[in-house]
Design an enzyme around this catalytic site. Structure first.
Site, PDB file in Angstrom:
ATOM      1  N   HIS A  81      39.367  41.095  46.522  1.00 19.19           N
ATOM      2  CA  HIS A  81      40.557  41.924  46.318  1.00 19.19           C
ATOM      3  C   HIS A  81      40.475  43.203  47.147  1.00 19.19           C
ATOM      4  O   HIS A  81      41.457  43.618  47.776  1.00 19.19           O
ATOM      5  CB  HIS A  81      40.730  42.275  44.840  1.00 19.19           C
ATOM      6  CG  HIS A  81      40.912  41.086  43.955  1.00 19.19           C
ATOM      7  ND1 HIS A  81      40.941  41.177  42.581  1.00 19.19           N
ATOM      8  CD2 HIS A  81      41.070  39.765  44.241  1.00 19.19           C
ATOM      9  CE1 HIS A  81      41.103  39.972  42.059  1.00 19.19           C
ATOM     10  NE2 HIS A  81      41.178  39.105  43.059  1.00 19.19           N
TER      11      HIS A  81
ATOM     12  N   HIS B 237      48.935  35.593  44.220  1.00 17.07           N
ATOM     13  CA  HIS B 237      47.556  36.059  44.105  1.00 17.07           C
ATOM     14  C   HIS B 237      46.617  35.191  44.938  1.00 17.07           C
ATOM     15  O   HIS B 237      45.632  35.699  45.482  1.00 17.07           O
ATOM     16  CB  HIS B 237      47.086  36.065  42.649  1.00 17.07           C
ATOM     17  CG  HIS B 237      45.702  36.629  42.519  1.00 17.07           C
ATOM     18  ND1 HIS B 237      45.457  37.988  42.528  1.00 17.07           N
ATOM     19  CD2 HIS B 237      44.487  36.029  42.450  1.00 17.07           C
ATOM     20  CE1 HIS B 237      44.151  38.191  42.457  1.00 17.07           C
ATOM     21  NE2 HIS B 237      43.536  37.022  42.404  1.00 17.07           N
TER      22      HIS B 237
ATOM     23  N   ASP C 164      43.904  36.554  47.666  1.00 22.02           N
ATOM     24  CA  ASP C 164      42.508  36.126  47.802  1.00 22.02           C
ATOM     25  C   ASP C 164      42.214  35.601  49.207  1.00 22.02           C
ATOM     26  O   ASP C 164      41.165  35.899  49.794  1.00 22.02           O
ATOM     27  CB  ASP C 164      42.193  35.026  46.784  1.00 22.02           C
ATOM     28  CG  ASP C 164      41.919  35.560  45.392  1.00 22.02           C
ATOM     29  OD1 ASP C 164      41.718  36.780  45.238  1.00 22.02           O
ATOM     30  OD2 ASP C 164      41.898  34.740  44.446  1.00 22.02           O
TER      31      ASP C 164
ATOM     32  N   HIS D  82      37.865  29.889  47.116  1.00 15.56           N
ATOM     33  CA  HIS D  82      36.910  30.718  47.853  1.00 15.56           C
ATOM     34  C   HIS D  82      35.934  29.831  48.632  1.00 15.56           C
ATOM     35  O   HIS D  82      35.565  30.146  49.765  1.00 15.56           O
ATOM     36  CB  HIS D  82      36.136  31.618  46.897  1.00 15.56           C
ATOM     37  CG  HIS D  82      37.003  32.611  46.169  1.00 15.56           C
ATOM     38  ND1 HIS D  82      37.804  33.517  46.824  1.00 15.56           N
ATOM     39  CD2 HIS D  82      37.185  32.832  44.844  1.00 15.56           C
ATOM     40  CE1 HIS D  82      38.435  34.259  45.933  1.00 15.56           C
ATOM     41  NE2 HIS D  82      38.072  33.865  44.730  1.00 15.56           N
TER      42      HIS D  82
END
Length: 299
Positions: free
Chosen positions: A75, A232, A236, A259
């Protein structure tokens, strides 16, 4: 277009998402060609931001060196990238970046408080020349040539409050603040309980996470955007791609990315030398320079 850092030292104190302990974070300016450097003041260890120092991508992007870790960096990195900052020292007295409200808007405000300073060296960027893709169990993340910086993300969840969502974001700093920065992280109540049983998620609350169960969203205030969940994911992705050390001029496309897949994508790109070139952004105004224009952003 020249490299950037911040104009002055700033700091804040917050709570880490997983350990739930207070952490003090200080941002300091650095000169040209320094890059982004994390420093654990409690351990005396510096960790440069690069993909070789990524040690975990299970619940967040985590970097480490000599057994010292810094977690949940995406973030903060997303906001640093959004303001075109190339050189910065991030000092922490614990192993997590503060979660703030679960989005990156608090970090945007901190950077605006610090101000943005242009440096003496030209800014560099990665220009995509070919497609690079990672696939796993029906999920994918892909980079492909584009004159703009574009993030296109699709998610699909069985939970009726989310369902299938797609969002395409053509990057610029002001639009990032308006469309992406306020989108919060989210999780399911069952997963939250499982994480806490593992000693994780101890700092999570309705103040910094959208929490869902089978019936829907449990946060009383509801959503900030109708499609806050997929926005969101773009937040990321911007943070994860910034581990390449410079902006990527091109398109990022994903279905159910993570991720882990983002990390594999950055590694594959750097190993695919035919697929990109590194350029200096010159005096001529380009799409990229317009994207990082600070004229409409209060600093």
């Amino acid at each position: 277009m020249r490299q950037r850092t911040i104009a002055k030292r700033v700091e804040l104190v917050g709570i880490g998402l997983h350990k739930g302990v207070p952490v003090k974070m200080i941002l300091e300016p650095l000169p040209s060609d320094s890059g982004i450097i994390f420093y654990r003041s409690d351990k005396g260890v510096s960790i440069p931001l690069n993909i070789e120092n990524v040690v975990d991508t299970t619940m967040a992007t985590v970097i480490g060196k000599n057994g010292v870790r810094i977690s949940t960096i995406e973030h903060l990195l997303s906001s640093i990238h959004a303001y075109g900052i190339d050189n910065l020292r991030i000092i922490l007295d614990n192993e997590e970046i503060p979660i703030m409200d679960g989005s990156s808007i608090g970090f945007c405000m901190l950077l605006e408080e610090a101000g943005i300073k242009e440096l003496d060296k030209p800014k560099k960027a990665i220009v995509l020349k070919d497609v690079v893709q990672i696939e796993e169990n029906g999920k994918f993340v892909r980079l492909e040539p584009n004159d703009d910086i574009v993030f296109d993300f699709t998610i699909e969840f069985p939970n009726q409050a989310i369902g299938k969502q797609n969002y395409t974001f053509t990057f610029n700093t002001q639009h990032y603040k308006e469309e992406i920065a306020r989108a919060r992280t989210f999780g399911f109540l069952q997963e939250v309980n499982q994480l806490r049983a593992m000693g994780l998620g101890l700092g999570g609350s309705f103040d910094n996470c959208i929490v869902l169960d089978e019936s829907g969203i449990l946060n009383k205030e509801g959503l900030r955007y109708k499609n806050e969940f997929v926005r969101h994911k773009i937040l990321d992705a911007i943070g994860d791609m910034s581990l390449l050390g410079m902006p990527v001029i091109g398109g990022y496309f994903s279905f159910a990315g993570s991720h882990k897949l983002n990390h594999f994508l950055t590694k594959k790109l750097l190993n695919s030398t035919h697929a990109y070139e590194v350029v200096e952004l010159g005096q001529k105004v380009s799409n990229t320079e317009k994207a990082f224009s600070m004229q409409k952003v209060r600093v």
